[in-house]
Scaffold this active site. Structure first.
Site, PDB file in Angstrom:
ATOM      1  N   GLU A 189      11.091 -13.242 -11.373  1.00 55.20           N
ATOM      2  CA  GLU A 189      10.258 -12.092 -10.991  1.00 55.20           C
ATOM      3  C   GLU A 189       9.620 -11.405 -12.182  1.00 55.20           C
ATOM      4  OE1 GLU A 189      11.526  -9.414  -7.435  1.00 55.20           O
ATOM      5  OE2 GLU A 189      13.296  -9.846  -8.630  1.00 55.20           O
TER       6      GLU A 189
ATOM      7  N   LYS B  40       7.080  -3.561  -4.077  1.00 57.22           N
ATOM      8  CA  LYS B  40       8.457  -3.095  -3.918  1.00 57.22           C
ATOM      9  C   LYS B  40       8.944  -3.285  -2.495  1.00 57.22           C
ATOM     10  CE  LYS B  40      12.352  -1.286  -5.075  1.00 57.22           C
ATOM     11  NZ  LYS B  40      13.283  -2.199  -5.758  1.00 57.22           N
TER      12      LYS B  40
ATOM     13  N   LYS C 260      15.868 -12.875 -10.532  1.00 59.69           N
ATOM     14  CA  LYS C 260      15.515 -11.773 -11.447  1.00 59.69           C
ATOM     15  C   LYS C 260      14.658 -12.298 -12.590  1.00 59.69           C
ATOM     16  CE  LYS C 260      16.099  -9.163  -9.733  1.00 59.69           C
ATOM     17  NZ  LYS C 260      16.519  -8.668  -8.439  1.00 59.69           N
TER      18      LYS C 260
ATOM     19  N   TRP D  99      -2.925  -2.699  -1.569  1.00 55.00           N
ATOM     20  CA  TRP D  99      -2.487  -4.050  -1.952  1.00 55.00           C
ATOM     21  C   TRP D  99      -3.204  -4.985  -0.995  1.00 55.00           C
ATOM     22  CZ3 TRP D  99       0.437  -8.196   0.037  1.00 55.00           C
ATOM     23  CH2 TRP D  99       1.007  -9.047  -0.908  1.00 55.00           C
TER      24      TRP D  99
ATOM     25  N   CYS E 159       0.820  -1.207   0.000  1.00 57.86           N
ATOM     26  CA  CYS E 159       0.000   0.000   0.000  1.00 57.86           C
ATOM     27  C   CYS E 159       0.860   1.265   0.000  1.00 57.86           C
ATOM     28  CB  CYS E 159      -0.878   0.021   1.227  1.00 57.86           C
ATOM     29  SG  CYS E 159      -1.844  -1.472   1.434  1.00 57.86           S
TER      30      CYS E 159
ATOM     31  N   ARG F 232       5.167   0.435  -6.155  1.00 56.87           N
ATOM     32  CA  ARG F 232       5.105  -0.402  -4.962  1.00 56.87           C
ATOM     33  C   ARG F 232       4.192  -1.610  -5.156  1.00 56.87           C
ATOM     34  NH1 ARG F 232       6.433   1.813   0.121  1.00 56.87           N
ATOM     35  NH2 ARG F 232       4.783   0.536   0.976  1.00 56.87           N
TER      36      ARG F 232
ATOM     37  N   GLU G 272      20.797 -14.923  -7.578  1.00 56.52           N
ATOM     38  CA  GLU G 272      20.199 -13.625  -7.883  1.00 56.52           C
ATOM     39  C   GLU G 272      19.706 -13.587  -9.340  1.00 56.52           C
ATOM     40  OE1 GLU G 272      18.953 -11.188  -6.585  1.00 56.52           O
ATOM     41  OE2 GLU G 272      19.065  -9.540  -8.010  1.00 56.52           O
TER      42      GLU G 272
ATOM     43  N   ASN H 229      -1.977   2.092   5.901  1.00 50.73           N
ATOM     44  CA  ASN H 229      -1.025   1.046   5.496  1.00 50.73           C
ATOM     45  C   ASN H 229      -0.749   0.189   6.718  1.00 50.73           C
ATOM     46  OD1 ASN H 229      -0.788   2.250   3.041  1.00 50.73           O
ATOM     47  ND2 ASN H 229       1.386   2.758   3.212  1.00 50.73           N
ATOM     48  N   GLY H 230      -0.620  -1.119   6.516  1.00 53.54           N
ATOM     49  CA  GLY H 230      -0.304  -2.004   7.638  1.00 53.54           C
ATOM     50  C   GLY H 230      -1.438  -2.979   7.886  1.00 53.54           C
TER      51      GLY H 230
ATOM     52  N   HIS I 248      24.583 -34.661  -8.521  1.00 55.08           N
ATOM     53  CA  HIS I 248      23.885 -35.256  -7.381  1.00 55.08           C
ATOM     54  C   HIS I 248      22.370 -35.188  -7.544  1.00 55.08           C
ATOM     55  CE1 HIS I 248      27.664 -35.769  -5.278  1.00 55.08           C
ATOM     56  NE2 HIS I 248      27.992 -34.601  -5.800  1.00 55.08           N
TER      57      HIS I 248
HETATM   58  O1  M6R Z   1      13.689  -3.522   0.621  1.00 56.77           O
HETATM   59  P1  M6R Z   1      14.370  -4.823   0.858  1.00 56.77           P
HETATM   60  O2  M6R Z   1      15.785  -4.829   0.369  1.00 56.77           O
HETATM   61  O3  M6R Z   1      14.301  -5.281   2.292  1.00 56.77           O
HETATM   62  O4  M6R Z   1      13.579  -5.896   0.008  1.00 56.77           O
HETATM   63  C1  M6R Z   1      13.910  -7.255   0.076  1.00 56.77           C
HETATM   64  C2  M6R Z   1      13.206  -8.041  -0.999  1.00 56.77           C
HETATM   65  O5  M6R Z   1      11.813  -7.918  -0.857  1.00 56.77           O
HETATM   66  C3  M6R Z   1      13.598  -7.572  -2.400  1.00 56.77           C
HETATM   67  O6  M6R Z   1      14.975  -7.626  -2.591  1.00 56.77           O
HETATM   68  C4  M6R Z   1      12.888  -8.448  -3.449  1.00 56.77           C
HETATM   69  O7  M6R Z   1      13.379  -9.753  -3.418  1.00 56.77           O
HETATM   70  C5  M6R Z   1      13.042  -7.807  -4.825  1.00 56.77           C
HETATM   71  N1  M6R Z   1      11.807  -7.867  -5.536  1.00 56.77           N
HETATM   72  C6  M6R Z   1      14.077  -8.458  -5.648  1.00 56.77           C
HETATM   73  O8  M6R Z   1      14.151  -7.972  -6.935  1.00 56.77           O
END
Ligand code: M6R
Length: 613
Positions: A495, A608, A492, A74, A2, A27, A488, A100-101, A511
């Protein structure tokens, strides 16, 4: 997750609110809404879907007021719908609230309010807040000048959970009351104009002077004044921080997507993160933390704790810490660490990484670590964010605002700052690895220009994206830091292209996972550790023999005859190589997503910053 925006000043509120919501779109959200006060009545425009839907409503043209609150939701409690979208009103339509929350005791409060005669129109946890405010407002003395603020204060005392809220009242139409606990909220000021937001980029084009609220803060904001209260409802003085981010940094600046812009910003973000911490032939300078030789010599273990990409930045940095300090390093996921009763005490140093500084699990893990007496360092990109206020010390990355949901420049900045911190620790400890330390320092200073070279080499990646974009499964393999970057790279791709992929340590293939390799399966390999070239090449040959096609990211001399698709990156010590070797894979994920016609910056189901557990 949110987003919140608010405005009070001399201009028309609705365009500022919409503009702020558009800035927060990154976000992730599923519905949006705004509330203003028109002729002493609250007007609410809200709906499921994008901010544009609100922007295109004809009613918005009739909103003239210069006070208002706004929200992108959200969904957590209740599906995305108009009824569940914020702002929410109390039954008498006197109070409007955005939130928010999560209100954890909303069921109990709903029962209490229903018994007191209130009805509920939505499935949200938020709707209890305006009704509680109304309940307490009606019990306050009629002519009390603090009636509104007292009612909000009493209502939030009943709330369990996390919240950042804005409240409007049609009976006191010259003010907004805001409050926060475990969810971020800031207020920007420019003369009489006040801008409220959950995230700084939403209001950066209006002001750089930002008040960052602490947990428990409540603020009454009018055109002329702001009264800050602390968690005990005592009036406090606060000074704004000067935020040095450029408003343009929160725009696309000619790029098609934020993610592409942020990938190309990496030479700058790495350079800014190095900043004055490292100068040729000098010791690393971390004046922001105060760690002694005596303390460091006594610690038994360093933990690095984070989520998602930030956690992978921790994994990529483990080797440099262990190599330079000889202190064992464990890397853990925040949501696991907080519940698994880790063996930590005052002899454990724990580094928490969070780009946003607002990730709920990371904040909770940090609080848990402090309760065990461990020293904590926050690594964050957002000044004044929650983890920076909880931790003993903070080390900022200076990547600038990262808007795309898929993290790119934050990752490379995080590894850069962690590498510098490892060097700093080695210097504090009086390490006798002088040559290695000097070489690594020189290599770090060369990283920005080497990152620029990697970014010039895109043709093969674009062509490879066209070949693989319809695939269902991919593999990423590497050893050591190359394995860390494989994780990583795999995240990527998942996502933003929705392609399933797995990362494996090259030596693990035999293995089990090699059973999945058959004709035309794609395997992406990383080889940047000169000591492991032969073994890593053999692992890739084994998959080629079984029909796989490969893409190799390397800075070693590897034959093009064996591997037709090679992306060569500049030479760099393998302890630092993830900072460069990840870049081609960020680009590949981006190109694949574009080939599929997906929304790169706002991937489905993702937000985000993950401010709920
Ligand atoms: O704001 P943060 O670094 O704590 O966020 C951590 C993860 O939510 C963030 O890195 C997430 O995995 C991203 N979408 C990766 O691209």
């Amino acid at each position: 997750m949110c987003g919140i925006v608010g405005y009070i000043g001399n201009s028309k509120a609705s365009p500022i609110l919409i503009n702020g919501l558009l800035k927060l779109e990154y976000r992730g959200y599923d519905s949006a809404g705004i509330a203003t006060i028109e002729n002493n009545n609250i007007s609410v425009l809200k709906n499921k879907g994008r901010v544009k839907e609100i922007q295109n409503m004809k009613e918005i043209n009739y909103l003239e007021s210069n006070i208002g609150i706004a929200h992108t939701r959200w969904a957590t409690h209740g599906k995305p719908s108009r009824e569940n979208a914020h702002p929410h009103l109390d039954n008498s339509k006197t109070f409007a609230v955005v939130h928010n929350g999560i209100i954890e005791n909303h069921e109990e409060l709903t029962t209490f309010l229903k018994n007191a005669g209130y009805n509920f129109l939505s499935e949200t946890d938020t709707e209890v807040i305006p009704n509680l405010i109304h309940y307490y407002y009606s019990k306050e003395e009629n002519n009390s000048k603090d009636r509104f603020v007292n009612a909000v204060r009493k209502a939030i005392l009943d709330l369990k959970g996390s919240y950042a809220i804005e409240v409007l009242s049609s009976l006191e139409s010259d003010r907004i009351i805001v409050a926060r606990k475990d969810s971020p909220l800031v207020i920007g000021i420019n003369g009489d104009e006040k801008y409220i937001a959950s995230d700084i980029p939403a209001i950066l084009e209006y002001t750089n002077n930002i008040y960052i609220l602490n947990d428990g803060d409540l603020v009454e904001i009018t055109n002329k004044a702001m009264t800050f209260y602390d968690e005990n409802f005592k009036i406090i003085e606060k000074t704004p921080e000067l935020i040095t981010w450029d408003a343009k940094a929160a725009d696309k600046n000619g790029y098609e997507d934020f993610m592409l812009k942020e990938i190309y910003e990496q030479p700058t973000s790495i350079r800014e993160t190095i900043g004055t911490r490292l100068r040729p032939n000098e010791k690393c300078d971390f004046s922001e933390i105060n760690i002694s030789k005596e303390y460091l010599s006594g610690i038994s273990r360093i933990y690095i704790v984070a989520c998602g990409t930030a956690m992978y930045a921790g994994l990529a940095s483990k080797a440099i810490f262990e190599r330079l300090t000889s202190i064992p390093v464990e890397v853990d996921i925040s949501s696991e660490f907080r519940y698994r009763e880790p063996l930590i005490d005052e002899n454990t140093l724990i580094i928490f990484i969070s780009q946003s500084g607002e990730t709920a699990d990371t904040i909770a893990a940090l609080k848990n670590a402090k309760a065990h007496g461990s020293k904590t360092i926050a690594v964050s990109n957002v000044i004044g964010s929650s983890i920076t206020r909880e931790a003993d010390f903070t080390v900022y990355t200076h990547a600038g605002p990262e808007i795309a949901v898929a993290s790119t420049k934050a990752y490379t900045s995080q590894i850069t700052v962690l590498a510098l911190l490892a060097l700093h620790f080695a210097e504090i400890l009086g390490s006798n690895e002088k040559e290695l330390i000097n070489n690594l320092k020189n290599e770090i200073l060369e990283l920005p220009s080497k990152a620029s070279i990697v970014l010039e080499n895109t043709e093969l990646l674009k062509a490879f994206a066209k070949i693989i974009y319809n695939e269902k499964d991919l593999f990423f393999i590497g050893r050591g830091t190359d394995y860390a970057v494989s994780l990583e790279a795999s995240l990527k791709l998942k996502e933003i292209s929705y392609i399933h992929s797995e990362a494996y340590q090259s030596g693990e293939l035999k293995h089990g996972p090699i059973a999945l390799i058959e004709d035309d399966v794609t395997v992406v390999g990383f080889i940047t550790d000169r000591r492991l070239v032969d073994k890593s090449v053999s692992n890739l040959q084994e998959v080629i023999t079984r029909g796989a096609k490969t893409l190799l990211i390397t800075n070693q001399d590897v034959s093009q005859d064996v591997f037709p698709n090679i992306v060569n990156i500049p030479k760099v010590n393998h302890l630092l190589s993830p900072i460069l070797s990840v870049i081609p894979l960020q680009l590949l994920a981006y190109y694949v997503s574009k080939e599929k016609g997906l929304d790169v910056d706002k991937p489905r189901n993702l937000a985000k910053s993950v401010t709920v557990e």
